[in-house]
Scaffold this motif. Structure first.
Motif, PDB file in Angstrom:
ATOM      1  N   GLY A  80       0.801  -1.222   0.000  1.00  0.00           N
ATOM      2  CA  GLY A  80       0.000   0.000   0.000  1.00  0.00           C
ATOM      3  C   GLY A  80       0.828   1.263   0.000  1.00  0.00           C
ATOM      4  O   GLY A  80       2.032   1.251   0.171  1.00  0.00           O
ATOM      5  N   ARG A  81       0.139   2.372  -0.175  1.00  0.00           N
ATOM      6  CA  ARG A  81       0.807   3.663  -0.292  1.00  0.00           C
ATOM      7  C   ARG A  81       0.474   4.586   0.871  1.00  0.00           C
ATOM      8  O   ARG A  81       0.777   5.751   0.841  1.00  0.00           O
ATOM      9  CB  ARG A  81       0.405   4.325  -1.611  1.00  0.00           C
ATOM     10  N   HIS A  82      -0.196   4.073   1.895  1.00  0.00           N
ATOM     11  CA  HIS A  82      -0.555   4.921   3.023  1.00  0.00           C
ATOM     12  C   HIS A  82       0.710   5.389   3.732  1.00  0.00           C
ATOM     13  O   HIS A  82       1.588   4.585   4.052  1.00  0.00           O
ATOM     14  CB  HIS A  82      -1.449   4.153   3.994  1.00  0.00           C
ATOM     15  N   ARG A  83       0.834   6.688   3.978  1.00  0.00           N
ATOM     16  CA  ARG A  83       1.996   7.291   4.636  1.00  0.00           C
ATOM     17  C   ARG A  83       3.301   6.864   3.961  1.00  0.00           C
ATOM     18  O   ARG A  83       4.235   6.389   4.610  1.00  0.00           O
ATOM     19  CB  ARG A  83       1.999   6.975   6.134  1.00  0.00           C
ATOM     20  N   SER A  84       3.342   7.020   2.654  1.00  0.00           N
ATOM     21  CA  SER A  84       4.569   6.731   1.918  1.00  0.00           C
ATOM     22  C   SER A  84       4.837   7.854   0.922  1.00  0.00           C
ATOM     23  O   SER A  84       3.939   8.594   0.540  1.00  0.00           O
ATOM     24  CB  SER A  84       4.484   5.386   1.203  1.00  0.00           C
TER      25      SER A  84
END
Length: 196
Positions: A80-84
């Motif tokens: 996933g891309r959450h907080r990235s």
């Protein structure tokens, strides 16, 4: 324990102070304000209940942009891309160092993967920087600062720490992008081992 064989990327990073700096960047308790150029009205992120208050991704992007890199939301981390986010540095010859950063859930821990691109093509796969720092130290016959925790990540405990870490990390990316291909043997391909 046998010394690890360094990948081309690790060999390039070993020409800098990256390995020692990585472990220094992991010290959230260091007096970072003495090394930062900015003054912060609210510098410490220490929480009343322990640990550190998480920063918004936008503050990380701003810090890396202020250090001279291109930074954007989202990364190539598989979960996933959450907080990235992704940080890029490009040399005059077109070599690009692309750093994918995943922030720890509820933390300011930086999990970093670096990929080098020659033009539009990846020169190989990405490597986790905490593994590279450990391998460089072990390959040079040195130990790691905390063997019980062999893969430390920087956990940002203050805004001044974020300023210094982003500035110095961008400097490392710039040196790798500039030196890539110049230090390899003639005729041998440059490859990077993927860890992740």
């Amino acid at each position: 324990m046998p010394s690890p064989r360094l990948s081309p990327l690790a060999t390039e990073l070993a020409r800098t102070d990256f390995a020692d700096d990585w472990y220094r960047w992991c010290d959230a308790n260091r007096a970072w304000s003495a090394e930062a150029s900015g003054g912060y009205e609210t510098d410490s992120l220490a929480s009343d209940v322990g640990g550190y208050a998480p920063l918004a991704v936008g503050e990380f992007l701003d810090a890396f942009r202020a250090a001279g890199a291109t930074a954007r939301n989202g990364s190539t981390f598989p979960r996933g891309r959450h907080r990235s986010f992704t940080v890029d540095m490009v040399s005059d010859s077109g070599t690009r160092c692309s750093l994918a950063v995943q922030l720890g859930r509820g933390l300011n821990a930086l999990e970093c993967r670096l990929t080098v691109f020659d033009g539009e093509s990846a020169a190989g796969d990405a490597e986790l920087l905490h593994s590279v720092a450990r391998d460089i130290r072990l390959a040079s016959g040195r130990d790691v600062p905390d063997p019980a925790s062999p893969y430390p990540r920087p956990i940002i405990g203050s805004r001044s720490q974020l300023e210094v870490v982003s500035r110095e990390l961008v400097g490392v990316l710039a040196r790798v992008a500039h030196g890539w291909g110049r230090s390899g043997s003639e005729g041998s391909p440059r490859t990077v081992g993927y860890a992740g």
